[in-house]
Design an enzyme around this catalytic site. Sequence first.
Site, PDB file in Angstrom:
ATOM      1  CE1 TYR A 171      -4.099   1.932   0.429  1.00  0.00           C
ATOM      2  CE2 TYR A 171      -2.871   3.153   2.086  1.00  0.00           C
ATOM      3  CZ  TYR A 171      -3.986   3.015   1.268  1.00  0.00           C
ATOM      4  OH  TYR A 171      -4.962   3.993   1.280  1.00  0.00           O
ATOM      5  CB  ILE A 203      -8.126   8.257  10.044  1.00  0.00           C
ATOM      6  CG1 ILE A 203      -6.729   7.720  10.390  1.00  0.00           C
ATOM      7  CG2 ILE A 203      -9.219   7.300  10.498  1.00  0.00           C
ATOM      8  CD1 ILE A 203      -6.511   7.474  11.876  1.00  0.00           C
TER       9      ILE A 203
END
Length: 276
Positions: A171, A203
């Site tokens: 990732y 987030i």
Amino acid sequence: MIGVASMPGKAVSADLYRGHFTNKYVAVTGAARGIGLAIARAFAESGATVCLIDRDDYVQFASDDLKADGLDVCALQADVTDEIQMVRLFEELGTSWGKLDVLVNNAGVIAISDLADTSVADFKRVLDVNTTAMFLGIREAAPLLRAAGGGSILNAASGQARQGFIYTPSYAASKFGVLGLTQSLAKELAMDKIRVNAYCPGIVATEMWEYNDREWGSRLGNYKPGELIAEWIDNIPLGRPASESDVSNLILFLASSAAEYITGQAVNIDGGMFMN
Ligand code: NAD
């Protein structure tokens, strides 16, 4: 959900950009849910005609929901890593629309695993979706963006394009790659008045984070569901996670004429998690 999904972060874009994207054609990948769906809605509420693209057949329901709100949208089911499907998809958009003003390369996947348990195929799968497919989408969309006389491309990166986190080498590599791809193509496409920028969320409590919370949580300690994400959120200077609308507000700005002098940039949208 893990209990933080409905944090504040208002969708101001619909008011700020009301009518701004009228007669503009926008394609958003990974739009069946999460950040992509919020971006698709925000563009449509600002007057654009929007195509939601996703490999998940749920994309049709997502599109139907937006249509029920009177928005001008359509859905196309495709896997962004499949070259034949993507070539056909942009041919179809070319036939229907004749041009494209904005492409949002939002589809993405994450994989959390220990080094020894990660196969080369696992590693490549993440790079395929997050980075290679982005190149493919831009290559196929470019003629349509040129036909519009220029346009804007937005690429999903991440805080992990600033700093690699543990247990996510594929990732992190894929998202660092997004920044290189963004800069290189921003230079090449500038001559066609096509701007290319990346966005780096911190987030956002989407389904992706349900997986992250579980998989990181079990590796980093004996965390119960929701505990790890709560601990990370405590360390965000602005004190909350991003909402999907925080991200769509940034995307509409970057795609708007107010950002016509911005290209090749990666913008953090993370409440101050990263300041580089
Ligand atoms: P999500 O998992 O909720 O949604 C991702 C969407 O992409 C899904 O609808 C999925 O079906 C689609 N998709 C995945 N692979 C695809 C493929 N091969 N072809 C077509 N569609 C595909 O994710 P999200 O949280 O909404 O994230 C959207 C983007 O933002 C991703 O690129 C992600 O890496 C990035 N991002 C998210 C966060 C976060 O905290 N949620 C943080 C940083 C970056």
